[in-house]
Write a protein that holds these residues in place. Structure first.
Motif, PDB file in Angstrom:
ATOM      1  N   ALA A 195       0.844  -1.141   0.002  1.00 25.92           N
ATOM      2  CA  ALA A 195       0.215  -0.151   0.011  1.00 25.92           C
ATOM      3  C   ALA A 195       0.933   1.191  -0.021  1.00 25.92           C
ATOM      4  O   ALA A 195       0.249   2.214  -0.321  1.00 25.92           O
ATOM      5  CB  ALA A 195      -0.860  -0.057   1.141  1.00 25.92           C
ATOM      6  N   ALA A 196       2.119   1.180   0.283  1.00 24.52           N
ATOM      7  CA  ALA A 196       2.990   2.187   0.357  1.00 24.52           C
ATOM      8  C   ALA A 196       3.662   2.630  -1.167  1.00 24.52           C
ATOM      9  O   ALA A 196       4.414   3.644  -1.441  1.00 24.52           O
ATOM     10  CB  ALA A 196       4.209   1.999   1.311  1.00 24.52           C
ATOM     11  N   ASP A 197       3.302   1.656  -2.127  1.00 25.95           N
ATOM     12  CA  ASP A 197       3.798   1.952  -3.361  1.00 25.95           C
ATOM     13  C   ASP A 197       3.498   3.273  -3.936  1.00 25.95           C
ATOM     14  O   ASP A 197       2.106   3.550  -3.936  1.00 25.95           O
ATOM     15  CB  ASP A 197       3.345   0.797  -4.214  1.00 25.95           C
ATOM     16  N   PRO A 198       4.491   4.101  -4.502  1.00 24.97           N
ATOM     17  CA  PRO A 198       3.864   5.525  -4.802  1.00 24.97           C
ATOM     18  C   PRO A 198       2.993   5.447  -5.830  1.00 24.97           C
ATOM     19  O   PRO A 198       2.028   6.198  -6.182  1.00 24.97           O
ATOM     20  CB  PRO A 198       5.204   6.160  -5.221  1.00 24.97           C
ATOM     21  N   ARG A 199       2.916   4.398  -6.643  1.00 23.28           N
ATOM     22  CA  ARG A 199       2.195   4.403  -7.862  1.00 23.28           C
ATOM     23  C   ARG A 199       0.597   3.909  -7.481  1.00 23.28           C
ATOM     24  O   ARG A 199      -0.281   4.539  -7.918  1.00 23.28           O
ATOM     25  CB  ARG A 199       2.623   3.521  -8.899  1.00 23.28           C
ATOM     26  N   TYR A 200       0.604   3.175  -6.404  1.00 22.19           N
ATOM     27  CA  TYR A 200      -0.725   2.790  -5.715  1.00 22.19           C
ATOM     28  C   TYR A 200      -1.220   4.210  -5.272  1.00 22.19           C
ATOM     29  O   TYR A 200      -2.504   4.341  -5.385  1.00 22.19           O
ATOM     30  CB  TYR A 200      -0.314   1.711  -4.885  1.00 22.19           C
ATOM     31  N   VAL A 201      -0.453   4.728  -4.395  1.00 20.57           N
ATOM     32  CA  VAL A 201      -1.054   5.990  -3.900  1.00 20.57           C
ATOM     33  C   VAL A 201      -1.500   7.079  -4.803  1.00 20.57           C
ATOM     34  O   VAL A 201      -2.519   7.354  -4.538  1.00 20.57           O
ATOM     35  CB  VAL A 201       0.085   6.512  -2.734  1.00 20.57           C
ATOM     36  N   GLN A 202      -0.726   7.202  -5.784  1.00 20.18           N
ATOM     37  CA  GLN A 202      -1.241   8.228  -6.762  1.00 20.18           C
ATOM     38  C   GLN A 202      -2.522   7.867  -7.587  1.00 20.18           C
ATOM     39  O   GLN A 202      -3.436   8.592  -7.626  1.00 20.18           O
ATOM     40  CB  GLN A 202      -0.130   8.531  -7.836  1.00 20.18           C
ATOM     41  N   GLN A 203      -2.491   6.585  -7.860  1.00 19.66           N
ATOM     42  CA  GLN A 203      -3.622   5.905  -8.517  1.00 19.66           C
ATOM     43  C   GLN A 203      -5.136   6.002  -7.734  1.00 19.66           C
ATOM     44  O   GLN A 203      -6.002   6.681  -8.141  1.00 19.66           O
ATOM     45  CB  GLN A 203      -3.415   4.551  -8.850  1.00 19.66           C
ATOM     46  N   MET A 204      -4.830   5.913  -6.493  1.00 23.55           N
ATOM     47  CA  MET A 204      -6.038   5.878  -5.369  1.00 23.55           C
ATOM     48  C   MET A 204      -6.303   7.370  -5.455  1.00 23.55           C
ATOM     49  O   MET A 204      -7.591   7.745  -5.103  1.00 23.55           O
ATOM     50  CB  MET A 204      -5.455   5.212  -4.171  1.00 23.55           C
ATOM     51  N   GLN A 205      -5.173   8.380  -5.436  1.00 29.07           N
ATOM     52  CA  GLN A 205      -5.785   9.658  -5.198  1.00 29.07           C
ATOM     53  C   GLN A 205      -6.507  10.025  -6.484  1.00 29.07           C
ATOM     54  O   GLN A 205      -7.607  10.923  -6.274  1.00 29.07           O
ATOM     55  CB  GLN A 205      -4.386  10.590  -5.106  1.00 29.07           C
ATOM     56  N   PHE A 206      -6.030   9.701  -7.636  1.00 28.50           N
ATOM     57  CA  PHE A 206      -7.108  10.216  -8.954  1.00 28.50           C
ATOM     58  C   PHE A 206      -8.239   9.513  -8.730  1.00 28.50           C
ATOM     59  O   PHE A 206      -9.247  10.300  -9.156  1.00 28.50           O
ATOM     60  CB  PHE A 206      -6.139   9.369 -10.084  1.00 28.50           C
ATOM     61  N   ILE A 207      -8.577   8.192  -8.297  1.00 30.14           N
ATOM     62  CA  ILE A 207      -9.612   7.631  -8.267  1.00 30.14           C
ATOM     63  C   ILE A 207     -10.584   8.351  -7.197  1.00 30.14           C
ATOM     64  O   ILE A 207     -11.809   8.749  -7.772  1.00 30.14           O
ATOM     65  CB  ILE A 207      -9.452   6.167  -7.910  1.00 30.14           C
ATOM     66  N   THR A 208     -10.073   8.514  -5.912  1.00 31.04           N
ATOM     67  CA  THR A 208     -10.946   9.046  -4.802  1.00 31.04           C
ATOM     68  C   THR A 208     -11.349  10.577  -5.371  1.00 31.04           C
ATOM     69  O   THR A 208     -12.432  11.103  -4.885  1.00 31.04           O
ATOM     70  CB  THR A 208     -10.298   9.265  -3.557  1.00 31.04           C
ATOM     71  N   GLU A 209     -10.466  11.405  -6.043  1.00 27.44           N
ATOM     72  CA  GLU A 209     -10.748  12.676  -6.464  1.00 27.44           C
ATOM     73  C   GLU A 209     -11.861  12.685  -7.400  1.00 27.44           C
ATOM     74  O   GLU A 209     -12.616  13.732  -7.495  1.00 27.44           O
ATOM     75  CB  GLU A 209      -9.625  13.468  -6.992  1.00 27.44           C
ATOM     76  N   ARG A 210     -12.142  11.748  -8.112  1.00 27.76           N
ATOM     77  CA  ARG A 210     -13.241  11.847  -9.239  1.00 27.76           C
ATOM     78  C   ARG A 210     -13.996  10.698  -9.290  1.00 27.76           C
ATOM     79  O   ARG A 210     -14.497   9.935 -10.268  1.00 27.76           O
ATOM     80  CB  ARG A 210     -12.458  11.814 -10.768  1.00 27.76           C
ATOM     81  N   LEU A 211     -14.190  10.048  -8.276  1.00 29.73           N
ATOM     82  CA  LEU A 211     -15.009   8.808  -7.743  1.00 29.73           C
ATOM     83  C   LEU A 211     -16.363   9.003  -8.568  1.00 29.73           C
ATOM     84  O   LEU A 211     -17.036   8.062  -9.022  1.00 29.73           O
ATOM     85  CB  LEU A 211     -15.138   8.518  -6.395  1.00 29.73           C
ATOM     86  N   ASP A 212     -17.063  10.062  -8.561  1.00 32.44           N
ATOM     87  CA  ASP A 212     -18.494  10.157  -9.040  1.00 32.44           C
ATOM     88  C   ASP A 212     -18.461   9.954 -10.419  1.00 32.44           C
ATOM     89  O   ASP A 212     -19.595   9.479 -11.148  1.00 32.44           O
ATOM     90  CB  ASP A 212     -18.775  11.940  -8.858  1.00 32.44           C
ATOM     91  N   ALA A 213     -17.159  10.318 -11.285  1.00 39.01           N
ATOM     92  CA  ALA A 213     -17.328  10.068 -12.680  1.00 39.01           C
ATOM     93  C   ALA A 213     -17.386   8.546 -13.078  1.00 39.01           C
ATOM     94  O   ALA A 213     -17.963   8.112 -14.013  1.00 39.01           O
ATOM     95  CB  ALA A 213     -16.087  10.573 -13.282  1.00 39.01           C
ATOM     96  N   LEU A 214     -16.634   7.900 -12.188  1.00 37.06           N
ATOM     97  CA  LEU A 214     -16.636   6.341 -12.205  1.00 37.06           C
ATOM     98  C   LEU A 214     -18.008   5.516 -11.855  1.00 37.06           C
ATOM     99  O   LEU A 214     -18.370   4.769 -12.583  1.00 37.06           O
ATOM    100  CB  LEU A 214     -15.223   5.565 -11.564  1.00 37.06           C
ATOM    101  N   VAL A 215     -18.539   6.275 -10.815  1.00 34.20           N
ATOM    102  CA  VAL A 215     -19.764   5.826 -10.262  1.00 34.20           C
ATOM    103  C   VAL A 215     -20.902   5.953 -11.539  1.00 34.20           C
ATOM    104  O   VAL A 215     -21.522   5.074 -11.849  1.00 34.20           O
ATOM    105  CB  VAL A 215     -20.253   6.503  -9.059  1.00 34.20           C
ATOM    106  N   ASP A 216     -20.712   6.762 -12.160  1.00 34.16           N
ATOM    107  CA  ASP A 216     -21.807   7.077 -13.419  1.00 34.16           C
ATOM    108  C   ASP A 216     -21.617   6.125 -14.544  1.00 34.16           C
ATOM    109  O   ASP A 216     -22.437   5.922 -15.194  1.00 34.16           O
ATOM    110  CB  ASP A 216     -21.443   8.518 -13.885  1.00 34.16           C
ATOM    111  N   ARG A 217     -20.493   5.359 -14.503  1.00 32.84           N
ATOM    112  CA  ARG A 217     -20.176   4.391 -15.410  1.00 32.84           C
ATOM    113  C   ARG A 217     -20.131   2.928 -14.892  1.00 32.84           C
ATOM    114  O   ARG A 217     -19.735   2.105 -15.374  1.00 32.84           O
ATOM    115  CB  ARG A 217     -18.632   4.641 -15.996  1.00 32.84           C
ATOM    116  N   ASP A 218     -21.040   2.956 -13.874  1.00 32.45           N
ATOM    117  CA  ASP A 218     -20.968   1.575 -13.060  1.00 32.45           C
ATOM    118  C   ASP A 218     -19.783   0.912 -12.783  1.00 32.45           C
ATOM    119  O   ASP A 218     -19.714  -0.089 -13.024  1.00 32.45           O
ATOM    120  CB  ASP A 218     -22.074   0.537 -14.089  1.00 32.45           C
TER     121      ASP A 218
END
Length: 152
Positions: free
Chosen positions: A58-81
């Protein structure tokens, strides 16, 4: 190195309560970010589009960055099921990890029919993920159906 670990810890502590906060805010009660230990890919067949994020830690910087990307725009993903599945424990050998067989960090986008659409060895923005989903034939049909419903 210490800065990356601190960033990972901050990200993880902010990610953990996200589903609960979303439920309190009147959002759908189901969780959008799930652990691979708790699910199988078959559960989502024809219902959701899994976006799976793997890392060896969970400390992998790529994982941290990806999860930041996802949590910042989670609404756009929810709209796409989309349902986001995370797996940062290679030793646990989850069903999701055994099926997709990642090496280190990997982002995988899976269509509703269960086919793996994309595998990426680096983080992707939600905009890039959304564009790849929007090109899928079933998603195109969903967009047309939604448009037709609005015109009636």
């Amino acid at each position: 190195m210490i800065k990356a670990c601190t960033l990972a810890l901050v990200a993880l502590t902010t990610l953990a309560p996200a589903p609960l906060a979303a439920a309190d805010a009147g959002a759908p009660t189901e969780e959008t970010i799930l652990s691979a230990a708790d699910v199988t890919l078959g559960e989502f067949l024809w219902l959701k589009r899994p976006v799976v994020v793997f890392a060896d830690s969970a400390a992998d910087p790529r994982y941290v960055q990806q999860m930041q990307f996802i949590t910042e725009r989670l609404d756009a993903l929810v709209d796409r099921d989309v349902v986001v599945i995370t797996d940062t424990d290679p030793a646990a050998r989850s069903e999701v990890r055994r099926t997709l067989r990642p090496r280190g960090f990997m982002l995988a986008v899976i269509a509703k029919d269960g086919t793996v659409v994309i595998r990426k060895p680096a983080p992707w923005s939600v905009r890039e993920i959304s564009r790849s989903i929007d090109k899928l034939p079933l998603r195109q049909q969903e967009i047309r159906d939604r448009r037709d419903t609005l015109l009636e």
